[in-house]
Design an enzyme around this catalytic site. Sequence first.
Site, PDB file in Angstrom:
ATOM      1  N   LYS A 164       0.828  -1.211   0.000  1.00  0.00           N
ATOM      2  CA  LYS A 164       0.000   0.000   0.000  1.00  0.00           C
ATOM      3  C   LYS A 164       0.856   1.253   0.000  1.00  0.00           C
ATOM      4  CE  LYS A 164      -3.600  -2.624   2.296  1.00  0.00           C
ATOM      5  NZ  LYS A 164      -4.151  -3.090   3.595  1.00  0.00           N
TER       6      LYS A 164
ATOM      7  N   GLN B 159      -4.761  -2.338   9.866  1.00  0.00           N
ATOM      8  CA  GLN B 159      -4.394  -3.566   9.163  1.00  0.00           C
ATOM      9  C   GLN B 159      -4.898  -4.773   9.941  1.00  0.00           C
ATOM     10  OE1 GLN B 159      -2.843  -3.578   6.095  1.00  0.00           O
ATOM     11  NE2 GLN B 159      -3.375  -5.733   6.103  1.00  0.00           N
TER      12      GLN B 159
ATOM     13  N   ASP C 207     -11.423   1.909   4.121  1.00  0.00           N
ATOM     14  CA  ASP C 207     -11.590   0.461   3.928  1.00  0.00           C
ATOM     15  C   ASP C 207     -13.060   0.101   3.752  1.00  0.00           C
ATOM     16  OD1 ASP C 207      -9.487  -1.251   3.576  1.00  0.00           O
ATOM     17  OD2 ASP C 207      -9.009  -1.442   5.699  1.00  0.00           O
TER      18      ASP C 207
END
Length: 939
Positions: free
Chosen positions: A55, A99, A122
């Site tokens: 990312k 994460q 997200d």
Amino acid sequence: MSAQLLNGKALAETIHLKLRQQVEQLKTVYDGFEPHLAIVQVGDREDSSVYVRMKQQAGAKIGIRVTHHKLPETTTQYQLMQAVQTLNNDHAVHGIIVQLPLPKDLDEQAVTDAIDIRKDVDGFHSLNIGQLAKKDNEPLFIPCTPKGCMELLKVTNTSLAGKKAVVVGRSNIVGMPVAQLLQGADATVTLCHSKTQNLAEIVKTADIIIAAVGKPQLIQGSWVKPGAIVIDVGTNAVPDSTKKSGIRWVGDVNFEEASQVASWITPVPGGVGPMTVAMLLENTVESSKRFLKGFHVKTEYLPLNLVRPVPSDIDIAMAQKPKLIRQVAQELGLFETEYEQYGLFKGKVCLEVMDRLKHLRNGKYVVVTGITPTPLGEGKSTTSIGLVQALGAHLKKRAFACVRQPSQGPTFGIKGGAAGGGYSQVIPMDEFNLHLTGDIHAVTAANNLLAAAIDARMFHESTQTDAALFDRLCPAKKGVRKFSPVMLGRLQRLGIDKTNPDDLTPEEKSRFARLDIDVETITWQRVVDTNDRFLRKITVGQGEQEQGRVRQTGFDIAVASEVMAVLALTTSLRDMRERLGRMVVASNKRGEPITCDDIGCGGALTVLMKDAIKPNLMQTLEGTPVFVHAGPFANIAHGNSSIIADRIALKLTGTEPTSTNHDEEAGYVVTEAGFGADIGMEKFFDIKCRYSGLVPDCVVLVATVKALKMHGGGPDVVAGKPLPEEYLNENLPLLEKGCENMAKHIQNAKKFGMPVVVAINRFSTDTDAEMEVVRRKALEAGAFDSVACSHWADGGAGAVDLAEAVVKASASEKEFKFLYDLDLGIEEKIATIAREMYGADGIELSEAARKKIETYTAQGFANLPICMAKTHLSLSHDPKLKGVPSGFTVPVRDIRASVGAGFLYPLLGTMQTMPGLSTRPCFFDVDIDLETGRVHGLF
């Protein structure tokens, strides 16, 4: 192989290119603006670290900022939530992801839901997932993998409407949301899972297969309907001795078999995976654009129930139910961290909002002033509020009022409150007029701390030797002496380039420690926010402990304190600290200025004022937003609300820098200048606008038939007494003569290059013929327009014509200019204001005033703007001279300095800085209902 390959890697590269172009454009248009993604990782899982690096690399490729916030494996739930909250509060962060997976003792859902929904790139927040499930609702963010699946389906150019889609897997991250997205595209969706019976038979019916179950090669080629589209989300490691790593990656679909039957299929790897990262970046860029635009909620305006006859101001205010201040803030697009609630209906707005919105072009800037008023006032505050209600609730423009905070002195004295009047008020009216959030009390505390420090310093200097004084100012702590920061500043001003107290010579210690204040030059007085005439002159130092150090001083009303003027003119916390520190309180016996920082108080005063610097947010009767901030005395100081409130309001009503039609989209900030255009408006332009850098778009000049008749030769208007008959009956000759005063004020505004709209504040006794006379005379004098208003009785509806005129005037051509250049001498600047604004032949300086000019010039203050202290009841210095006096000379009896605020104020007559109470003050009417807690008697 019959199936075409859905190359997610290639599609992701195309999206990266598009995003890079968008990011470059954002940086160009918004002066280096940078989208910012924050990744929170707990622990050292290798797979998580690999995903974070992917990312970061992808973010660098498109030019966004990606920060990695790595926390140890031992991080507690509380610590993780605090880390997320810190990122929520950072408005330079536009996207946050945590994460996954987290260590098993942490609650993933709670952490996900702790992310600000506006930063949930997200798409895992419960509210985003929930919005996805609701028909006709759009979540702020779509989860990245499902969004990537939908983008891959677009490549096939297949219409999803009516197609049968089977989703295998029901996770919250992929299965459930992708099923909702397919339904939203009018596909018929079957959601399968581990307990689904006859799975193969169901999959065989599908035109579109989304495999996201996490089982290697579960779906066989025989399950796939010929010509079906297969999106394989699975990423599974299986043993493979031919590979160096000993494993190979496969999907949830048997690729070799399915590719012989399907029309389109994604590979693993290289299919959905790259698209997930691309969608994360797309969500982040989109989020950054929303942050630039702001998160405004549609404004809900409050209806008025107009009663006849019009009730008292307090009764009208109490009858209206305000919106919660939280709702007002949301309508303005403020974040929860950008304002502090003080009860239910008022709050303070943090200065950081200016930095977040710095890219916006300011809204339109309107200043409301007036003709020379009667002692009753002509309704400038009421007009300001009525105009904002008309702009907002009726014309549906973004509109903001910025007004001063009322002092307790007039509230309980003869004038009453300052919330407006009738159906054009700030509410809650009682909270507005009584304490508000304590800003005036903070001013009082800061002012009086400095006053106490001055007397204390003189006392200690008179009773100690130089050495003893220095030792007490710089005591040794554990054998070490240190200068405080404010002391280091004094050393620099003295030209002593030393930072260790022990290095100073005896002479330097004496110069540093001994201020040697000349008692006769002290200008700093104590303050209290009450009209108390018996405090105008007092004697201090009469206690036995003061050892006979008696001197005469006095009290001012709190809003006359220079601290209040500093609050109104400051532009930031740093600027306020500097202004407070350089306030001059006296001279020493050598004629040099002694400042607040020389006394050592600048930092302490700033701490006392650290909350007062934040503007107070309230609302009008019709639900439009209001900033109430600062209340400097309009005779002695500049009499305008704060620069900071205006700046924030102009950004909150502002437009994107790329807007092609700024006039069409811009909101309006309406601020009020104290007294008439000869005083408050002139100070607004020549002082406030100089320090703020803001350029107004329009002047609204408030006039009343009553005041104009007085200037035409009518009898005196006296507060507390009935109006004479001349003001209650039509008298056109008297009115026409009085319009000369209005014409002069119009000309005054036009000298600054401003278009002027005359607002005729209409009363029930005024006639149509009188309205026409005022309008005609205003236009003849050069006004842009002249409009009669009934906002006191009708609220915003009564000021719609005024609002429309203001919109047109604000869009007209203008060329703003100051009245004088700061480089002119003090005397010349004073003379310019007297000639141009008042119509005087010139000025006459007293001997005291001439000496002050010499002193201030020698001390380096000659380039400060001028803040004339004169009566508001006449264009001249003499309150008895009405209309447009001529042939007079303005006497300047003294000149004083407000160096911290940033102006010199000449005194044109006797100026009372401490009002007195009348025989029958307003407080006789003020009381409280002991059953309901409702306040009565305020007006």
